[in-house]
Design a protein around this motif. Structure first.
Motif: not given
Length: 217
Positions: A149-163
């Protein structure tokens, strides 16, 4: 060298007296650290913390008494939110490591940790980071394809997750992304909710398991 200017108070919970003596001897070499008390059972440290707050508890997992180290960790983090807990154990089983992290541990070190390892762990958890021995990191971040199950992330959430996976603090992320600290905290909270995890360490672990970020070897 540590950047902390005030004394960091530490409590040890470990039932092997020889190991306790050795650990105390090592910690005495860190100038801004003071070991306030040592206990052989988890129930004792819970009573102590009610009267005397501590900055960090180094906690073994296999303890005598009715409560395990995992349960002690959960109770400390629930009742003493400012107290950091670092597991110090020989257990390297993935399930045990995950249990400690899921119950609020701020770090997980093996008992063969060196003086620099201990000093770095103390500094990092006091700055709000989570630390693990390299062997433990490899165990935690090993891919588990059973999660689908992969949550749907916004582009900003993906950036925050990476950092977050890169270990950046909230303020550092805010500066890098040109957004406010409050906005970063909001994205961090949303990520924890979407992944249904209690902290950033488990968040990164799950994201790696789902292939959303990669562990650099």
């Amino acid at each position: 060298m540590s950047q902390q200017t005030e004394k960091i108070s530490i409590v040890l919970v470990e039932d092997h007296s020889i190991f306790v003596e050795g650990l105390q001897s090592v910690l005495r070499k860190i100038e801004n650290v003071t070991v306030m008390a040592t206990f052989s059972a988890g129930e004792e440290v819970l009573d102590y913390l009610q009267q005397q707050p501590a900055d960090i508890v180094f906690l073994d997992i296999s303890l005598p008494g009715s409560l395990s180290g995992v349960e002690i960790c959960r109770l400390i983090r629930r009742s003493h939110k400012a107290t950091k807990v670092i597991a110090l154990s020989n257990h390297t089983e993935r399930e045990i490591v995950s249990d400690m992290l899921n119950n609020g541990a701020n770090g997980y070190l093996l008992k063969n940790a060196s003086l620099p390892d201990l000093q770095n762990a103390i500094d990092q958890v006091m700055m709000g980071q989570c630390v693990m021995s390299e062997e433990v990191r490899n165990i935690v971040f090993t891919a588990n394809t059973s999660l689908k199950s992969i949550p749907r992330l916004t582009s900003r959430e993906k950036e925050v997750l990476y950092w977050i996976s890169e270990g950046l603090t909230t303020s550092a992320m805010a500066a890098k992304l040109f957004i406010s600290v409050q906005t970063v905290e909001s994205h961090r909270y949303n990520l924890l909710q979407k992944f249904q995890v209690p902290n950033a360490v488990v968040l990164v672990k799950k994201a790696m398991e789902l292939g959303l970020i990669r562990s650099e070897k």
